[in-house]
Design a protein around this motif. Structure first.
Motif, PDB file in Angstrom:
ATOM      1  N   UNK A 270       0.830  -1.211   0.000  1.00 44.61           N
ATOM      2  CA  UNK A 270       0.000   0.000   0.000  1.00 44.61           C
ATOM      3  C   UNK A 270       0.869   1.267   0.000  1.00 44.61           C
ATOM      4  N   UNK A 271       1.984   1.219   0.741  1.00 42.37           N
ATOM      5  CA  UNK A 271       2.874   2.386   0.804  1.00 42.37           C
ATOM      6  C   UNK A 271       3.445   2.681  -0.578  1.00 42.37           C
ATOM      7  N   UNK A 272       3.936   1.643  -1.246  1.00 46.62           N
ATOM      8  CA  UNK A 272       4.563   1.845  -2.558  1.00 46.62           C
ATOM      9  C   UNK A 272       3.508   2.240  -3.595  1.00 46.62           C
ATOM     10  N   UNK A 273       2.369   1.585  -3.547  1.00 46.85           N
ATOM     11  CA  UNK A 273       1.281   1.900  -4.485  1.00 46.85           C
ATOM     12  C   UNK A 273       0.875   3.368  -4.331  1.00 46.85           C
ATOM     13  N   UNK A 274       0.726   3.804  -3.081  1.00 45.87           N
ATOM     14  CA  UNK A 274       0.280   5.179  -2.826  1.00 45.87           C
ATOM     15  C   UNK A 274       1.280   6.191  -3.384  1.00 45.87           C
TER      16      UNK A 274
END
Ligand SMILES: NC(=O)c1ccc[n+]([C@@H]2O[C@H](COP(=O)([O-])OP(=O)(O)OC[C@H]3O[C@@H](n4cnc5c(N)ncnc54)[C@H](OP(=O)(O)O)[C@@H]3O)[C@@H](O)[C@H]2O)c1
Length: 346
Positions: A227-231
């Motif tokens: 989720x961190x990288x996607x965001x």
């Protein structure tokens, strides 16, 4: 006489070598100290002094906010506080009665409209997302809070995590967040193309366990890293449409999921946590120490933890072993509790 001159030259050469090294070390030390002070100053300024972007930028009057996992915990607070800020709210989760009760509470307290969307994100297919599209396509959506998340039933080695649990965690923490974003983002982009005044906000509720890998919660931890990288990647793409993506690097909060029932300086209830998030939009706060793009630790206790973990020599990875020990302890005490409960039933 000759040897005296030679010795003199030798000691001069030695002195200048040591002097150079000393100056180099002083320069590096000064550079590092200034960097530390600057980044710590940023954390303090953003967490305690500077206000975030106003929520009204994202279109309060007649605009809608969509909150996933809205029936309880952090999502429930997002729904209440976004309603209080003037947004109409779409509430998504499984528990119909909890959602209905919340919808009534928001309408009565804030005088805005609400809609309920019942969904179990572990049991979705194409029709599920088509149904969301159908319900939302006519709405003027300014804010999306991708809050839904679930964790492990008990800390466990990966070999002992059932396929079912693994699949559910990935479905809720990864697939649901990505698919709901994929449904709503085109609506936000279309909306922003209509007027330069229209802006969008996507809040992705992540966890520090995405940055500090947690053994025995390996699946949850890895979904939060996703989720961190996607965001961060998404934030860069949609900036041109005046859409802000904010990834929350949340530490512990008193909710069912955390199984923590008592507050402390570093563990707030959902109410002050969400209030901090909504007052600090666009500011990294604790995450300013390492400058992770579009990531924020806005609650002050979490900002301090984020600063501490990242300023620690070795950074987040230094905490893996400690986490492993903690999780082993937590598993043992949970198993003991389950055993006691089982015995009490007999
Ligand atoms: N609490 C913490 O310490 C903490 C720390 C870091 C990050 N987070 C993150 O914060 C977010 C919210 O967690 P929370 O602590 O507020 O948890 P919570 O109190 O357990 O609430 C979870 C919400 O998600 C919904 N939900 C769970 N599974 C679902 C499913 N399969 N389909 C649809 N809805 C589902 C639940 O509603 P229904 O049961 O009605 O479906 C509930 O509304 C999560 O993403 C979590 O990872 C929490």
């Amino acid at each position: 006489m000759d040897s005296l001159v030679k010795n003199f030259h030798f000691s001069l050469a030695m002195d200048s070598k040591w002097d150079c090294l000393l100056w180099f070390l002083l320069f590096v030390g000064l550079f590092k100290s200034l960097g530390f002070l600057w980044r710590t100053g940023l954390v303090i300024a953003q967490t305690f002094l500077i206000p975030g972007k106003s929520l009204s930028l994202f279109g309060v009057k007649s605009a809608w906010a969509v909150v996933t996992g809205a029936s309880d915990g952090i999502g429930r607070e997002f729904a209440l506080q976004l309603g209080a800020a003037g947004f109409n709210v779409v509430l998504m989760a499984r528990n119909e009665s909890a959602l209905k009760e919340l919808a009534t509470e928001i309408e009565q307290k804030s005088g805005v409209s609400t809609k309920i969307h019942l969904i179990d994100f572990t049991k979705t297919n194409e029709d599920s997302y088509a149904a969301i599209t159908e319900q939302l396509s006519s709405l003027d959506i300014g804010v999306l809070v991708n809050n839904v998340g679930c964790g492990h039933s008990i800390s466990a080695d990966f070999v002992d995590v059932s396929q079912q649990e693994f699949g559910d965690i990935v479905a809720v923490n990864v697939t649901a967040n990505v698919r709901v974003t994929r449904v709503i983002l085109p609506m936000m982009i279309k909306r922003s193309a209509k007027s330069v005044k229209n802006r969008g906000l996507i809040i992705n509720v992540g966890s520090f366990s995405g940055a500090v890998p947690i053994p025995m919660l390996q699946t949850y931890s890895a979904t939060k890293a996703f989720l961190a990288t996607f965001s961060t990647a998404l934030a860069e793409e949609v900036r041109q449409h005046r859409i802000t993506v904010e990834h929350l690097n949340a530490y512990f909060i008193v909710t069912k999921l955390s199984k923590i029932s008592r507050t402390s300086l570093f563990v707030p209830t959902a109410k002050p946590y969400v209030a901090a998030v909504l007052s600090k939009i666009g500011l990294a706060c604790g995450a300013a120490y390492t400058g992770r793009p579009n990531t924020s630790s806005p609650f002050w206790g979490h900002a301090v933890l984020d600063w501490y973990i990242n300023s620690f020599p070795g950074g987040p990875s230094s905490f893996i072993e400690t986490s492993f020990r903690m999780q082993r302890g937590l598993r043992a005490s949970r198993l003991r509790k389950l055993e006691r409960e089982k015995n009490a039933q007999h």
